[in-house]
Design a protein around this motif. Structure first.
Motif, PDB file in Angstrom:
ATOM      1  N   LEU A  43      -8.045  -0.159  -4.019  1.00 32.18           N
ATOM      2  CA  LEU A  43      -9.364  -0.605  -3.499  1.00 32.18           C
ATOM      3  C   LEU A  43     -10.339   0.607  -4.174  1.00 32.18           C
ATOM      4  CD1 LEU A  43      -8.587  -1.490   0.150  1.00 32.18           C
ATOM      5  CD2 LEU A  43      -9.310  -2.919  -1.615  1.00 32.18           C
ATOM      6  N   LEU A  44      -9.952   1.199  -4.939  1.00 32.03           N
ATOM      7  CA  LEU A  44     -10.988   2.116  -5.681  1.00 32.03           C
ATOM      8  C   LEU A  44     -11.894   1.253  -6.799  1.00 32.03           C
ATOM      9  CD1 LEU A  44      -8.736   5.453  -6.334  1.00 32.03           C
ATOM     10  CD2 LEU A  44     -10.917   4.900  -4.620  1.00 32.03           C
ATOM     11  N   ASP A  45     -11.081   0.053  -6.822  1.00 29.51           N
ATOM     12  CA  ASP A  45     -11.965  -0.935  -7.767  1.00 29.51           C
ATOM     13  C   ASP A  45     -12.727  -1.885  -6.844  1.00 29.51           C
ATOM     14  OD1 ASP A  45     -12.668  -2.867  -9.521  1.00 29.51           O
ATOM     15  OD2 ASP A  45     -10.872  -3.416 -10.518  1.00 29.51           O
ATOM     16  N   PRO A  46     -13.792  -1.927  -6.758  1.00 29.74           N
ATOM     17  CA  PRO A  46     -14.754  -2.605  -6.111  1.00 29.74           C
ATOM     18  C   PRO A  46     -14.820  -4.137  -6.458  1.00 29.74           C
ATOM     19  CG  PRO A  46     -16.235  -1.423  -7.438  1.00 29.74           C
ATOM     20  CD  PRO A  46     -14.935  -0.934  -7.774  1.00 29.74           C
ATOM     21  N   ASN A  47     -14.165  -4.639  -7.426  1.00 29.66           N
ATOM     22  CA  ASN A  47     -14.434  -5.825  -8.193  1.00 29.66           C
ATOM     23  C   ASN A  47     -13.309  -6.742  -7.465  1.00 29.66           C
ATOM     24  OD1 ASN A  47     -15.973  -5.563 -10.334  1.00 29.66           O
ATOM     25  ND2 ASN A  47     -14.591  -4.207 -11.262  1.00 29.66           N
ATOM     26  N   TRP A  48     -12.449  -6.054  -6.430  1.00 29.60           N
ATOM     27  CA  TRP A  48     -11.590  -6.786  -5.630  1.00 29.60           C
ATOM     28  C   TRP A  48     -12.512  -7.669  -4.614  1.00 29.60           C
ATOM     29  CZ3 TRP A  48      -7.110  -8.383  -6.513  1.00 29.60           C
ATOM     30  CH2 TRP A  48      -6.235  -7.671  -7.351  1.00 29.60           C
ATOM     31  N   GLY A  49     -13.762  -7.204  -4.273  1.00 28.03           N
ATOM     32  CA  GLY A  49     -14.524  -7.809  -3.221  1.00 28.03           C
ATOM     33  C   GLY A  49     -14.065  -7.763  -1.863  1.00 28.03           C
ATOM     34  N   VAL A  50     -13.307  -6.896  -1.540  1.00 28.46           N
ATOM     35  CA  VAL A  50     -12.861  -6.562  -0.077  1.00 28.46           C
ATOM     36  C   VAL A  50     -13.796  -5.550   0.457  1.00 28.46           C
ATOM     37  CG1 VAL A  50     -10.915  -5.685   1.242  1.00 28.46           C
ATOM     38  CG2 VAL A  50     -10.609  -6.629  -0.891  1.00 28.46           C
ATOM     39  N   THR A  51     -14.724  -6.198   1.216  1.00 25.98           N
ATOM     40  CA  THR A  51     -15.942  -5.125   2.004  1.00 25.98           C
ATOM     41  C   THR A  51     -15.535  -4.875   3.135  1.00 25.98           C
ATOM     42  OG1 THR A  51     -17.002  -7.292   2.495  1.00 25.98           O
ATOM     43  CG2 THR A  51     -17.574  -6.408   0.276  1.00 25.98           C
ATOM     44  N   ASP A  52     -16.535  -4.249   3.890  1.00 24.65           N
ATOM     45  CA  ASP A  52     -16.427  -3.804   5.385  1.00 24.65           C
ATOM     46  C   ASP A  52     -16.401  -5.105   6.438  1.00 24.65           C
ATOM     47  OD1 ASP A  52     -16.209  -1.211   4.357  1.00 24.65           O
ATOM     48  OD2 ASP A  52     -18.333  -0.702   4.829  1.00 24.65           O
ATOM     49  N   ASP A  53     -17.042  -6.073   5.754  1.00 29.38           N
ATOM     50  CA  ASP A  53     -17.123  -7.283   6.636  1.00 29.38           C
ATOM     51  C   ASP A  53     -15.807  -8.144   6.285  1.00 29.38           C
ATOM     52  OD1 ASP A  53     -17.690  -9.531   8.174  1.00 29.38           O
ATOM     53  OD2 ASP A  53     -19.497  -9.983   7.248  1.00 29.38           O
ATOM     54  N   PHE A  54     -14.764  -7.839   7.165  1.00 23.70           N
ATOM     55  CA  PHE A  54     -13.548  -8.412   6.698  1.00 23.70           C
ATOM     56  C   PHE A  54     -13.548 -10.131   6.754  1.00 23.70           C
ATOM     57  CE2 PHE A  54      -9.052  -9.695   7.990  1.00 23.70           C
ATOM     58  CZ  PHE A  54      -8.330  -8.880   7.137  1.00 23.70           C
ATOM     59  N   VAL A  55     -14.452 -10.675   7.644  1.00 26.27           N
ATOM     60  CA  VAL A  55     -14.577 -12.061   7.866  1.00 26.27           C
ATOM     61  C   VAL A  55     -15.362 -12.539   6.624  1.00 26.27           C
ATOM     62  CG1 VAL A  55     -15.453 -13.814   9.343  1.00 26.27           C
ATOM     63  CG2 VAL A  55     -14.571 -11.827  10.412  1.00 26.27           C
ATOM     64  N   THR A  56     -16.253 -12.116   6.066  1.00 27.29           N
ATOM     65  CA  THR A  56     -16.862 -12.776   5.121  1.00 27.29           C
ATOM     66  C   THR A  56     -16.049 -12.587   3.794  1.00 27.29           C
ATOM     67  OG1 THR A  56     -18.233 -10.359   4.633  1.00 27.29           O
ATOM     68  CG2 THR A  56     -19.235 -12.712   5.955  1.00 27.29           C
ATOM     69  N   SER A  57     -15.212 -11.445   3.582  1.00 25.13           N
ATOM     70  CA  SER A  57     -14.433 -11.436   2.327  1.00 25.13           C
ATOM     71  C   SER A  57     -13.026 -11.895   2.454  1.00 25.13           C
ATOM     72  CB  SER A  57     -14.606  -9.828   2.024  1.00 25.13           C
ATOM     73  OG  SER A  57     -13.880  -8.988   3.154  1.00 25.13           O
ATOM     74  N   ARG A  58     -12.850 -12.634   3.509  1.00 23.24           N
ATOM     75  CA  ARG A  58     -11.621 -13.184   3.940  1.00 23.24           C
ATOM     76  C   ARG A  58     -10.729 -13.854   2.771  1.00 23.24           C
ATOM     77  NH1 ARG A  58      -7.152 -11.649   6.068  1.00 23.24           N
ATOM     78  NH2 ARG A  58      -5.705 -13.468   5.565  1.00 23.24           N
ATOM     79  N   GLU A  59     -11.478 -14.579   1.811  1.00 24.27           N
ATOM     80  CA  GLU A  59     -10.888 -15.206   0.799  1.00 24.27           C
ATOM     81  C   GLU A  59     -10.353 -13.960  -0.446  1.00 24.27           C
ATOM     82  OE1 GLU A  59     -11.994 -18.276  -2.923  1.00 24.27           O
ATOM     83  OE2 GLU A  59     -13.219 -17.966  -1.273  1.00 24.27           O
ATOM     84  N   ASN A  60     -11.337 -13.087  -0.510  1.00 20.25           N
ATOM     85  CA  ASN A  60     -10.734 -11.976  -1.542  1.00 20.25           C
ATOM     86  C   ASN A  60      -9.817 -11.308  -0.770  1.00 20.25           C
ATOM     87  OD1 ASN A  60     -12.915 -12.833  -3.062  1.00 20.25           O
ATOM     88  ND2 ASN A  60     -14.524 -11.405  -2.038  1.00 20.25           N
ATOM     89  N   VAL A  61      -9.776 -11.242   0.411  1.00 18.22           N
ATOM     90  CA  VAL A  61      -8.702 -10.338   1.094  1.00 18.22           C
ATOM     91  C   VAL A  61      -7.222 -10.990   0.830  1.00 18.22           C
ATOM     92  CG1 VAL A  61      -7.345  -9.564   3.240  1.00 18.22           C
ATOM     93  CG2 VAL A  61     -10.069  -9.116   2.733  1.00 18.22           C
TER      94      VAL A  61
END
Length: 627
Positions: A43-61
């Motif tokens: 997660l040191l790589d921001p390109n994963w798209g895992v943001t603090d909003d767990f719901v909106t970034s669900r697909e990336n998670v």
């Protein structure tokens, strides 16, 4: 700021739980703490798209979780084993000083009930009660000091005699009347004093039952473990030399451009390039092993030196005690008891060194276990090397010892190694590996040669394996530093190895660290061939400009509003009249659809026998009209 950290921590914890839940059906049982360590690096790589909003970034998670599970499935992957080894050493080697405190705490915790039993007695009723209390105190002192097993009669009698030389029965009764805090403090002091007396008696050959000769045992154990570690290091370095030689031989320097720029070119085929990627990962693993083993060797040397210092202090204390008690019938307690305490503390420090040595021995055993999980095919490596044998790091340094590096950038300052006041205090970036080759080979660890000079940029020191590497570095040093960080994002097992975690955390919000350069071709020679020659066709009515079409449309629209008239003059009477006939538009109706409907009979039923009958023979009559 604290709230953001808490939110981020909660997201990581949720991801770890989801990964562990998904791993269970696949029969993968990773360590939960290791999974947390792994995803923190990813997660040191921001390109994963895992943001603090767990719901909106669900697909990336979901994609991130699937990626981690795929990595965990391949248990023999050198990258995963390297990460597991880093996690193990982080948990054990970095916090090894807590091992002694933990072990001492466990010993005292096991003896809590015995200590409470000693402290809860306030006024002993009889002589037997006093003897019982003295027995409990002797057991407690012997177990805490680690000087034998008090269940053995010889050890018990020796410890009892040492205790009675400190406290008699009257003093024990007085001790029982102390407060709880005073009792605990007095017990702690008794452990040191009685332990010191027993150690002094052992040095005088007047006792010392089951007291081990720790200095001799420590020397033998350190020597044995160091030999084992050096043997393991030799095997690892043999593999490191083979892998480094293969990586170094697989890439060659090529010069291009008007400015004489250099680049690294892989001279392998496509299939061999896949193998070289695995070889580079193997090299990272064995270099990490080398780093940890050398760290363990340093710690073993520290244990040996520290043990010798402790033993010297122990001997000096014994000598001082001998000088005080020599040819004296009675000695004041205030003069000798503090020395007994010092003697006991020195012995406790030697015991602590034994604990550390045992822990390092276990670490080496586990390190050997990690190396056994990695597939190193010696025959395949030898076939790649062909007739040329592996080169050691010393041989590479010797080959470039007479060369010197140069800089094309005033911001990059080159300093000779001899000009540094203290060479050992120089901190080299990326552990002294050539940063330019590290980037251009996408993870190849080639050692740099400080003898050629050290390049300093923004208080960071870099070394290189060839002078050309420094030239290319000086053209754009900032870009190369960012490329190393980008490489760390792609290869997370390099992050802690190259010590770049702090730098990656500083650019955690920057998605693109490097820009892909497109090579613009100004001219290019090409050959073309036509199958046939087509005849040219020119359409006179073709208009390429849309405004011509609009102009023509306006002209036609104007003509539709004009009236045609005819005139004749004397000079044009010979012109024939042309008649035209037009047909007016007529209206016509066409029907294409027909609406229709049908009626179906309405269902109707009658239940006969609901009224007037005494039996239960009712039945239904269908009254629906047939279609």
């Amino acid at each position: 700021m604290q709230n953001e950290m808490d939110v981020h921590h909660n997201i990581e914890r949720n991801i770890v739980k989801e990964i562990m839940r998904e791993c269970y059906p696949k029969k993968i049982y990773p360590n939960e703490n290791f999974v947390a360590y792994f995803i923190k690096l990813l997660l040191l790589d921001p390109n994963w798209g895992v943001t603090d909003d767990f719901v909106t970034s669900r697909e990336n998670v979901a994609k991130f979780v699937a990626f981690v599970i795929r990595k965990l499935e391949d248990k023999n992957d050198p990258k995963l084993i390297t990460l597991e080894m880093q996690f193990y050493f982080t948990c054990n080697l970095e916090n090894i000083n807590n091992v002694v405190k933990k072990n001492r705490g466990e010993i005292l915790e096991r003896l809590v009930r015995l200590k409470n039993e000693i402290c809860r007695v306030n006024n002993p009723d009889s002589e037997s009660d006093v003897d019982n209390i003295m027995k409990l105190i002797v057991f407690y002192i012997t177990l805490v000091s680690g000087l034998g097993n008090p269940m053995e009669n010889e050890v018990y009698l020796e410890a009892l005699a040492a205790f009675k030389s400190v406290m008699n029965e009257e003093e024990v009764k007085e001790f029982m009347g102390f407060s709880l805090a005073n009792k605990e403090a007095h017990l702690s002091q008794l452990v040191r004093v009685v332990g010191g007396i027993r150690l002094f008696n052992k040095s005088c050959d007047l006792g010392g039952a089951q007291i081990l000769d720790l200095p001799t045992l420590l020397d033998q154990a350190v020597y044995s473990i160091k030999e084992e570690v050096q043997a393991v290091l030799k095997k690892i370095m043999d593999k490191v030399n083979v892998l480094t030689t293969i990586v170094d031989k697989s890439y060659v320097l090529d010069q291009e451009g008007d400015h004489g720029e250099f680049k690294m070119v892989c001279k392998l085929s496509n299939e061999e390039e896949l193998n070289i990627e695995e070889i580079k990962d193997l090299l990272i693993f064995y270099r990490q092993c080398e780093l940890f083993i050398r760290r363990v060797l340093e710690e073993l040397q520290n244990i040996e030196d520290h043990s010798n210092d402790i033993y010297e202090g122990f001997q000096l204390t014994l000598k001082e005690i001998f000088q005080i008690v020599n040819v004296k019938i009675a000695v004041p307690a205030r003069m000798v008891f503090p020395l007994f305490e010092v003697l006991s503390n020195k012995w406790t420090e030697l015991q602590n060194q034994v604990m550390l040595l045992t822990r390092y021995s276990k670490i080496i055993t586990n390190l050997i276990g990690f190396s056994k999980n990695v597939n190193f095919n010696k025959e395949q490596m030898d076939s790649i090397l062909e007739s040329t044998g592996p080169h050691t790091d010393a041989q590479r340094l010797q080959e470039t010892a007479n060369l010197r590096i140069k800089s094309l950038n005033p911001e990059v300052e080159v300093t000779k190694l001899q000009n540094f006041p203290n060479i050992d205090d120089i901190y080299l970036q990326y552990l002294g590996f050539c940063s330019w080759k590290l980037v251009k080979t996408k993870g190849g660890l080639i050692p740099g040669n400080p003898s050629m000079g050290v390049a300093t940029y923004k208080k960071m020191n870099f070394v290189f394996s060839v002078p050309q590497a420094c030239l290319e570095f000086s053209r754009n040093p900032e870009e190369l530093v960012h490329e190393v960080l980008h490489l760390g994002r792609k290869k997370p097992h390099l992050i802690n190895f190259l010590l770049i975690k702090g730098q990656l955390e500083g650019v955690a919000d920057v998605a693109e660290l490097t820009k892909v350069k497109g090579h613009v071709k100004l001219t290019q020679d090409k050959k073309i061939q036509t199958k046939y020659i087509s005849r040219s066709k020119i359409d006179r009515n073709y208009y390429w400009n849309v405004w011509d079409l609009k102009r023509q449309a306006l002209q036609l629209a104007n003509l539709s509003k004009r009236k045609t008239v005819s005139t004749q003059t004397h000079k044009s009477h010979f012109i024939n009249t042309v008649n035209t006939q037009t047909y007016e538009m007529r209206d016509k109706e066409i029907q294409t659809k027909k609406d229709n409907y049908t009626n179906v009979p309405k269902p109707s039923t009658f239940i006969f026998g609901l009224r007037g009958r005494r039996d239960d023979k009712q039945f239904t009559i269908d009254l629906t009209r047939p279609v």
